[in-house]
Write a protein that holds these residues in place. Structure first.
Motif, PDB file in Angstrom:
ATOM      1  N   MET B   1      11.047   5.054  15.073  1.00  0.00           N
ATOM      2  CA  MET B   1      10.218   4.973  13.873  1.00  0.00           C
ATOM      3  C   MET B   1      10.652   3.797  13.008  1.00  0.00           C
ATOM      4  SD  MET B   1       9.944   7.558  10.602  1.00  0.00           S
ATOM      5  CE  MET B   1      11.501   6.942   9.927  1.00  0.00           C
ATOM      6  N   LYS B   2       9.647   3.099  12.479  1.00  0.00           N
ATOM      7  CA  LYS B   2       9.920   1.972  11.594  1.00  0.00           C
ATOM      8  C   LYS B   2       9.022   2.113  10.366  1.00  0.00           C
ATOM      9  CE  LYS B   2       9.224  -2.958  11.568  1.00  0.00           C
ATOM     10  NZ  LYS B   2       8.548  -4.034  12.296  1.00  0.00           N
ATOM     11  N   ILE B   3       9.595   1.806   9.217  1.00  0.00           N
ATOM     12  CA  ILE B   3       8.810   1.885   7.978  1.00  0.00           C
ATOM     13  C   ILE B   3       8.680   0.492   7.395  1.00  0.00           C
ATOM     14  CG2 ILE B   3       8.707   2.795   5.620  1.00  0.00           C
ATOM     15  CD1 ILE B   3       8.615   5.087   7.488  1.00  0.00           C
ATOM     16  N   GLU B   4       7.469   0.060   7.175  1.00  0.00           N
ATOM     17  CA  GLU B   4       7.261  -1.193   6.458  1.00  0.00           C
ATOM     18  C   GLU B   4       6.737  -0.834   5.076  1.00  0.00           C
ATOM     19  OE1 GLU B   4       5.193  -5.569   7.233  1.00  0.00           O
ATOM     20  OE2 GLU B   4       5.010  -3.991   8.725  1.00  0.00           O
ATOM     21  N   SER B   5       7.334  -1.434   4.072  1.00  0.00           N
ATOM     22  CA  SER B   5       6.985  -1.109   2.693  1.00  0.00           C
ATOM     23  C   SER B   5       6.264  -2.293   2.070  1.00  0.00           C
ATOM     24  CB  SER B   5       8.273  -0.784   1.940  1.00  0.00           C
ATOM     25  OG  SER B   5       8.042  -0.732   0.571  1.00  0.00           O
ATOM     26  N   PHE B   6       5.220  -2.009   1.319  1.00  0.00           N
ATOM     27  CA  PHE B   6       4.440  -3.063   0.667  1.00  0.00           C
ATOM     28  C   PHE B   6       4.463  -2.798  -0.822  1.00  0.00           C
ATOM     29  CE2 PHE B   6       2.858  -2.229   4.839  1.00  0.00           C
ATOM     30  CZ  PHE B   6       2.542  -3.468   5.388  1.00  0.00           C
ATOM     31  N   ARG B   7       5.153  -3.651  -1.549  1.00  0.00           N
ATOM     32  CA  ARG B   7       5.208  -3.428  -2.993  1.00  0.00           C
ATOM     33  C   ARG B   7       4.016  -4.075  -3.678  1.00  0.00           C
ATOM     34  NH1 ARG B   7       9.216  -4.737  -6.633  1.00  0.00           N
ATOM     35  NH2 ARG B   7       8.344  -2.938  -7.706  1.00  0.00           N
ATOM     36  N   THR B   8       3.589  -3.450  -4.742  1.00  0.00           N
ATOM     37  CA  THR B   8       2.615  -4.040  -5.648  1.00  0.00           C
ATOM     38  C   THR B   8       3.310  -4.032  -7.006  1.00  0.00           C
ATOM     39  OG1 THR B   8       0.829  -3.118  -4.320  1.00  0.00           O
ATOM     40  CG2 THR B   8       0.249  -3.873  -6.535  1.00  0.00           C
ATOM     41  N   PRO B   9       4.088  -5.089  -7.271  1.00  0.00           N
ATOM     42  CA  PRO B   9       5.043  -5.023  -8.386  1.00  0.00           C
ATOM     43  C   PRO B   9       4.389  -4.759  -9.736  1.00  0.00           C
ATOM     44  CG  PRO B   9       5.382  -7.005  -7.038  1.00  0.00           C
ATOM     45  CD  PRO B   9       4.113  -6.371  -6.570  1.00  0.00           C
ATOM     46  N   GLY B  10       3.195  -5.331  -9.955  1.00  0.00           N
ATOM     47  CA  GLY B  10       2.569  -5.162 -11.266  1.00  0.00           C
ATOM     48  C   GLY B  10       2.199  -3.727 -11.549  1.00  0.00           C
ATOM     49  N   LEU B  11       1.979  -2.943 -10.500  1.00  0.00           N
ATOM     50  CA  LEU B  11       1.665  -1.524 -10.673  1.00  0.00           C
ATOM     51  C   LEU B  11       2.904  -0.660 -10.463  1.00  0.00           C
ATOM     52  CD1 LEU B  11      -1.736  -1.488  -8.741  1.00  0.00           C
ATOM     53  CD2 LEU B  11      -1.413  -1.402 -11.213  1.00  0.00           C
ATOM     54  N   GLY B  12       3.982  -1.289  -9.988  1.00  0.00           N
ATOM     55  CA  GLY B  12       5.184  -0.511  -9.724  1.00  0.00           C
ATOM     56  C   GLY B  12       4.999   0.470  -8.587  1.00  0.00           C
ATOM     57  N   ASP B  13       4.124   0.128  -7.643  1.00  0.00           N
ATOM     58  CA  ASP B  13       3.800   1.068  -6.566  1.00  0.00           C
ATOM     59  C   ASP B  13       4.165   0.492  -5.208  1.00  0.00           C
ATOM     60  OD1 ASP B  13       2.806   3.087  -8.163  1.00  0.00           O
ATOM     61  OD2 ASP B  13       0.751   2.376  -8.078  1.00  0.00           O
ATOM     62  N   GLN B  14       4.346   1.387  -4.258  1.00  0.00           N
ATOM     63  CA  GLN B  14       4.517   0.983  -2.865  1.00  0.00           C
ATOM     64  C   GLN B  14       3.469   1.653  -1.984  1.00  0.00           C
ATOM     65  OE1 GLN B  14       7.815   0.905  -5.118  1.00  0.00           O
ATOM     66  NE2 GLN B  14       8.097   2.643  -3.770  1.00  0.00           N
ATOM     67  N   SER B  15       2.966   0.902  -1.019  1.00  0.00           N
ATOM     68  CA  SER B  15       2.215   1.459   0.097  1.00  0.00           C
ATOM     69  C   SER B  15       3.143   1.360   1.297  1.00  0.00           C
ATOM     70  CB  SER B  15       0.936   0.655   0.350  1.00  0.00           C
ATOM     71  OG  SER B  15       0.176   0.548  -0.828  1.00  0.00           O
ATOM     72  N   TYR B  16       2.857   2.138   2.340  1.00  0.00           N
ATOM     73  CA  TYR B  16       3.742   2.152   3.514  1.00  0.00           C
ATOM     74  C   TYR B  16       2.935   2.096   4.805  1.00  0.00           C
ATOM     75  CZ  TYR B  16       7.283   3.820   0.219  1.00  0.00           C
ATOM     76  OH  TYR B  16       8.145   3.947  -0.845  1.00  0.00           O
ATOM     77  N   LEU B  17       3.531   1.439   5.772  1.00  0.00           N
ATOM     78  CA  LEU B  17       3.030   1.513   7.146  1.00  0.00           C
ATOM     79  C   LEU B  17       4.173   2.048   8.005  1.00  0.00           C
ATOM     80  CD1 LEU B  17       0.907   0.930   9.359  1.00  0.00           C
ATOM     81  CD2 LEU B  17       1.937  -1.352   9.583  1.00  0.00           C
ATOM     82  N   LEU B  18       3.994   3.272   8.488  1.00  0.00           N
ATOM     83  CA  LEU B  18       4.951   3.852   9.421  1.00  0.00           C
ATOM     84  C   LEU B  18       4.449   3.547  10.830  1.00  0.00           C
ATOM     85  CD1 LEU B  18       6.380   7.441   9.426  1.00  0.00           C
ATOM     86  CD2 LEU B  18       5.179   6.587  11.420  1.00  0.00           C
ATOM     87  N   THR B  19       5.340   3.051  11.671  1.00  0.00           N
ATOM     88  CA  THR B  19       4.955   2.818  13.065  1.00  0.00           C
ATOM     89  C   THR B  19       5.931   3.548  13.974  1.00  0.00           C
ATOM     90  OG1 THR B  19       6.237   0.761  13.096  1.00  0.00           O
ATOM     91  CG2 THR B  19       3.894   0.575  12.605  1.00  0.00           C
ATOM     92  N   HIS B  20       5.367   4.078  15.063  1.00  0.00           N
ATOM     93  CA  HIS B  20       6.187   4.848  15.995  1.00  0.00           C
ATOM     94  C   HIS B  20       5.458   4.929  17.323  1.00  0.00           C
ATOM     95  CE1 HIS B  20       9.181   7.711  17.327  1.00  0.00           C
ATOM     96  NE2 HIS B  20       8.242   8.598  17.626  1.00  0.00           N
ATOM     97  N   GLU B  21       6.110   4.449  18.353  1.00  0.00           N
ATOM     98  CA  GLU B  21       5.551   4.514  19.708  1.00  0.00           C
ATOM     99  C   GLU B  21       4.096   4.050  19.762  1.00  0.00           C
ATOM    100  OE1 GLU B  21       6.329   8.411  21.261  1.00  0.00           O
ATOM    101  OE2 GLU B  21       8.507   8.123  21.213  1.00  0.00           O
ATOM    102  N   GLY B  22       3.853   2.904  19.141  1.00  0.00           N
ATOM    103  CA  GLY B  22       2.543   2.265  19.275  1.00  0.00           C
ATOM    104  C   GLY B  22       1.468   2.752  18.321  1.00  0.00           C
ATOM    105  N   ILE B  23       1.802   3.750  17.504  1.00  0.00           N
ATOM    106  CA  ILE B  23       0.791   4.176  16.533  1.00  0.00           C
ATOM    107  C   ILE B  23       1.283   3.914  15.110  1.00  0.00           C
ATOM    108  CG2 ILE B  23      -0.077   5.961  18.109  1.00  0.00           C
ATOM    109  CD1 ILE B  23       0.947   7.763  15.462  1.00  0.00           C
TER     110      ILE B  23
END
Lengths: 445, 445
Positions: B1-23
């Motif tokens: 499992m790998k987690i990629e984090s996407f910050r949106t600094p002006g909103l102080g928020d994160q979105s995430y993309l979790l990837t695991h075994e091709g999905i």
């Protein structure tokens, strides 16, 4: 286990008191809580839980007061998050009571947070309080939160009712909404049922997909009583205890001292109203659904004065019905109209009414569009009663001197009489017959 | 499992993309969805689920578009009931994906429907997307749905965060809100954590009761950005796809052809703004939080025109930030002010500003009350920046010819300069220093 059911016919709703081995569970109590508490006392049970299936849209709940007066725990769906103290019920997380288990089942559809409660005794589900999800022969309306979310909620309702249908066939189905409720999509005349009967007969359980369910539930749009918009917020924020004690007696002269927006509602029989009512008052004959009509037609939040016959205990019942829909500010009751200037309208039964339909005097049909469709009255001007106030008068009767008004029985038409009377229009009400019957009556030779 | 984090600094928020075994599993995507889809493509994964933890109050979601573009299933809490198609996630009812399981955990508190998602791989929880429930060093604010429900929601938050704390210590904590978000109660500078670290360090997990939790979360009231009121409805009803492609270039003269309520926002550096900005424009220097300030200060729903330097790619970034908060109607960008009449304001650094504080010229402090309290500026007139527009100017500066304006850095004060300029008041902005530093600076001999 014993179930006592308390109907509130004007709202088409039921509250329940479940009793088992000396404890009680009160479900979806209406605001006039004394009847439930008296019943629990009569049975000698200790009410341990007051359950709310959802944040009701059709009435103001007595849950907070009932829980406080009985010392019970007030349980609401975890996603309700009302402004008052409560225990949050989480989907499938059992609430253990003495001798029984309550299993919250999140059943969104009628509302998003809606939760049913299965009652489990000795490891076996015996009853389910289904609120506004699975009803007898129907399901709760998904359109009360507005048209945009109606389809999504309708689709959620599919999984919800099918989830309940997975309970054993002999489980008692105990819905809150029933016959006569504006929260149901249709009615069957029964108030409780079993899962097995509903699996066999209920059309909503014959739908194959969530989309089919939404189609079915939204096929015949029903009006949404105007006062509903205030019920959800009231139940989310909480309401004061119901007011107890007599309502003061007022003279007509005292009206002068009340705020300008005070609404006078005449609850007497329509024969009495027709013979003379106070100008500007709303003539809403007392019946089971008095409170709904009054809340629908009177301006929200305005003070209320009732007009009733002397020594008529229906005035007290009217006050209770008003409290059930959050109309608390009843300033008093007038029982003496003897020295007042009065308006009148005319009531005529079918035979005497028919000759007036001469093609020149406008006929106003104040039924719902669905009633007009199923039992037409050709030539009548259609305007559902509340829309006379919200939309204004139809242009074709705006300047009329005299209008013939028809509905299903004369009850709504006699309410319309006072609305038209306030606009200077004299009214003849078809009494004791429906617009459809009138249409089918041959013109006398 | 790998987690990629996407910050949106002006909103102080994160979105995430979790990837695991091709999905891939995308969580709480901001509206500018291309960055997530590009990342999934770069990793060669097939996005199967787009998860929303709640109906966001601080930004407009890209969930619907992200799901459609990737062919993923869009998952929302069962009690969200948004107006668009989705799969409803029920408390503790697992969603099975290829190679992993997503376990919805109903965690009300930040919002009533709020749901976290634990990620289970080979039977073991490895991460939890906690949205606005358990945050790094904090918890999501419970007061965004209004003061009446804040305490109830704060109490619900207690059980929610403690429920998440029951996950194993090594589970990764992946919250949506973080440092700089108006949705957090406090900030720590970290964006992700583990359950174990939070159990040891997070003050909200040291509270003993739900009441204590509510007390803690509501101890220091924070402002609620005015545009938040539009985010919940937008996310409930759904929004159109983000607009792609260049924004037209406009001349100043073209403003004449636009609707009267068009708001001109100057995004250039405050030095450029001070040297000359279009009268009536709002001077909001571009930065990470540009979108929030613009949405907070510009009238909701009005068309926007930007003023930027020529060939400045920050104009495109500004358009994206505006889209993130649901401001879509950007009509164009003006880059040439050469033939226009311009207003100015004055920027002075601390040493040059200090001598102006003479006790006769009003000093206006546009920081939040909490900043004023923690780093006081005695003698200043306090008025939090957005309140200059919502409440009107403080009486003490209403008729002033010249006002000294201070904030934390000069950024907000330079926005205030254009608001005051529109009222005929000339402004000197304290640049590069805070009001507190000014107060601590001794008067030169």
């Amino acid at each position: 286990m014993k179930i006592e059911s308390f109907r509130t016919p004007g709202l088409g709703d039921q509250s329940y008191l479940l009793t088992h081995e000396g404890i009680g569970v009160l479900v979806d109590p209406q605001r006039d809580v004394d009847r439930f508490i008296d019943a629990a006392d009569a049975q000698g049970v200790d009410v341990r839980f007051v359950l709310e299936t959802h944040l009701h849209n059709d009435y103001v709940s007595g849950g907070v007061e009932a829980a406080r007066l009985t010392g019970a725990e007030l349980v609401l769906p975890a996603a309700a998050a009302p402004a008052y103290d409560h225990r949050a019920a989480y989907h499938l997380e059992d609430i253990e009571g003495p001798g029984l288990t309550l299993r919250p089942i999140h059943t969104p559809g009628h509302t998003p947070e809606h939760t049913s409660y299965a009652v489990i005794i000795e490891g076996r589900p015996v009853a389910v309080f289904s609120g506004g999800s699975l009803l007898v022969g129907s399901a709760g309306r998904p359109d009360l939160l507005g048209p945009a979310r109606a389809r999504s909620l309708g689709k959620l309702q599919w999984r919800s009712v099918n989830r309940l249908a997975e309970l054993p066939d002999d489980v008692e189905l105990l819905p809150t909404h029933g016959e006569g409720s504006f929260c149901t999509v249709s009615g069957t005349g029964s108030y409780t049922s079993t899962i097995g009967v509903e699996k066999a007969d209920n059309p909503v359980l014959q739908t194959a997909t969530a989309d089919e369910m939404a189609d079915l539930l939204l096929a015949q749009p029903m009006p949404i009583p105007a006062f509903y918009q205030h019920m959800g917020p009231a139940n989310t924020l909480g309401v004061p205890d119901i007011r107890r004690g007599p309502v003061p007696s007022l003279s007509v002269a005292a009206l002068e001292l009340l705020p300008d927006d005070t609404t006078v509602i005449d609850i007497r029989s329509r024969a009495e109203q027709a013979a003379g009512y106070l100008p500007g008052s709303l003539t809403i004959e007392f019946a089971d659904d008095f409170g709904s009509w009054a809340a629908w037609l009177a301006p929200h939040g305005a003070p209320i004065v009732l007009v009733a016959s002397a020594n008529d205990d229906r005035a007290a019942q009217a006050v209770t019905q008003l409290a059930q829909v959050g109309v608390d500010d009843v300033r008093g009751v007038i029982t003496d109209l003897s020295d007042s200037r009065l308006e009148t309208f005319e009531l005529r039964e079918l035979d005497a009414f028919r000759p007036l339909v001469d093609g020149t005097t406008p006929v106003l049909d104040v039924r719902m569009p669905s009633e007009h469709r199923s039992e037409p009255m050709p030539g009548a001007i259609e305007k559902f009663l509340p829309e006379l106030l919200s939309d204004g008068l139809p242009v074709d009767i705006e300047g009329a001197r005299r209008v013939l008004v028809v509905c299903g029985s004369g009850r709504r038409a006699s309410i319309a009489a006072s609305i038209l009377g306030a606009r200077g229009i004299s009214t003849v009400v078809l009494d004791g017959a429906s617009a459809g019957e009138l249409a089918r009556t041959p013109v006398a030779a």
